[in-house]
Write a protein that holds these residues in place. Structure first.
Motif, PDB file in Angstrom:
ATOM      1  N   GLN A   1     -78.129 -76.481  13.653  1.00 13.85           N
ATOM      2  CA  GLN A   1     -77.367 -76.417  12.415  1.00 13.85           C
ATOM      3  C   GLN A   1     -75.903 -76.770  12.650  1.00 13.85           C
ATOM      4  OE1 GLN A   1     -78.415 -72.424  11.322  1.00 13.85           O
ATOM      5  NE2 GLN A   1     -80.239 -73.077  10.212  1.00 13.85           N
TER       6      GLN A   1
ATOM      7  N   GLU B   1     -78.691 -71.048   6.356  1.00 15.35           N
ATOM      8  CA  GLU B   1     -77.937 -72.169   6.926  1.00 15.35           C
ATOM      9  C   GLU B   1     -76.464 -72.090   6.512  1.00 15.35           C
ATOM     10  OE1 GLU B   1     -81.351 -75.641   7.174  1.00 15.35           O
ATOM     11  OE2 GLU B   1     -80.416 -75.211   5.252  1.00 15.35           O
ATOM     12  N   GLN B   2     -76.205 -71.704   5.285  1.00 16.73           N
ATOM     13  CA  GLN B   2     -74.832 -71.556   4.820  1.00 16.73           C
ATOM     14  C   GLN B   2     -74.083 -70.505   5.638  1.00 16.73           C
ATOM     15  OE1 GLN B   2     -74.707 -70.851   0.581  1.00 16.73           O
ATOM     16  NE2 GLN B   2     -75.815 -72.723   0.110  1.00 16.73           N
TER      17      GLN B   2
ATOM     18  N   ASN C   1     -74.091 -76.368  -0.848  1.00 19.42           N
ATOM     19  CA  ASN C   1     -75.133 -76.068  -1.836  1.00 19.42           C
ATOM     20  C   ASN C   1     -76.482 -76.695  -1.515  1.00 19.42           C
ATOM     21  OD1 ASN C   1     -73.620 -74.365  -3.436  1.00 19.42           O
ATOM     22  ND2 ASN C   1     -72.878 -76.009  -4.750  1.00 19.42           N
ATOM     23  N   GLN C   2     -76.506 -77.667  -0.638  1.00 20.94           N
ATOM     24  CA  GLN C   2     -77.779 -78.303  -0.306  1.00 20.94           C
ATOM     25  C   GLN C   2     -78.573 -77.525   0.749  1.00 20.94           C
ATOM     26  OE1 GLN C   2     -77.426 -82.160   1.617  1.00 20.94           O
ATOM     27  NE2 GLN C   2     -75.422 -81.589   2.422  1.00 20.94           N
ATOM     28  N   PHE C   3     -78.001 -76.468   1.273  1.00 21.93           N
ATOM     29  CA  PHE C   3     -78.650 -75.709   2.340  1.00 21.93           C
ATOM     30  C   PHE C   3     -79.092 -74.330   1.866  1.00 21.93           C
ATOM     31  CE2 PHE C   3     -75.747 -78.647   4.454  1.00 21.93           C
ATOM     32  CZ  PHE C   3     -76.666 -79.349   5.214  1.00 21.93           C
ATOM     33  N   THR C   4     -79.980 -73.754   2.644  1.00 17.60           N
ATOM     34  CA  THR C   4     -80.441 -72.403   2.357  1.00 17.60           C
ATOM     35  C   THR C   4     -79.321 -71.414   2.628  1.00 17.60           C
ATOM     36  OG1 THR C   4     -81.201 -71.987   4.605  1.00 17.60           O
ATOM     37  CG2 THR C   4     -82.784 -73.033   3.098  1.00 17.60           C
ATOM     38  N   LYS C   5     -79.498 -70.208   2.143  1.00 15.81           N
ATOM     39  CA  LYS C   5     -78.493 -69.164   2.362  1.00 15.81           C
ATOM     40  C   LYS C   5     -78.285 -68.917   3.856  1.00 15.81           C
ATOM     41  CE  LYS C   5     -77.400 -64.418   0.951  1.00 15.81           C
ATOM     42  NZ  LYS C   5     -76.075 -64.506   1.395  1.00 15.81           N
TER      43      LYS C   5
END
Length: 115
Positions: free
Chosen positions: A81, A51-52, A45-49
């Motif tokens: 990443q 990065e996820q 949840n701490q990353f952008t879509k």
């Protein structure tokens, strides 16, 4: 109470403690699995879509070149990443090992104390 009765009582006590330890290990494995899932959710949840997406593909075992092809990203972005993900996974694994070691130590002390 003769010697054999004392010995049988001691064996019963050890078996009861061992059974309790097996139950506790099973419970802890379940808790550990739940914690792992929650940690992954919090971590992701701490990353952008974008990065996820990279992390999800990396966790699924895709290579950097495969991720690059799937997401149409530059190799250097994916490598950075993926490297960060590996570092975080190592930290989580080390904490889990520490918790299991502490439990094993307490369990062996309990066995010694009850013997």
């Amino acid at each position: 109470m003769d010697q054999s009765e004392k010995l049988l009582m001691g064996i019963e006590n050890i078996l009861r403690v061992a059974s309790d330890l097996v139950d506790e290990v099973a419970r802890l494995k379940s808790v550990e699995e739940e914690c792992k899932i929650l940690k992954e959710k919090v971590f992701m949840n701490q990353f952008t879509k974008a990065e996820q997406e990279v992390f999800s593909l990396a966790i699924d075992g895709h290579s950097i070149s495969e991720i690059q092809d799937i997401l149409h990203k530059e190799e250097c972005a994916i490598k950075n990443q993926k490297k960060y993900l590996k570092e975080v996974q190592c930290i989580i694994y080390a904490r889990s090992c520490s918790t299991v070691s502490e439990f094993a130590s307490r369990a062996s002390q309990e066995l010694i104390r009850t013997s």
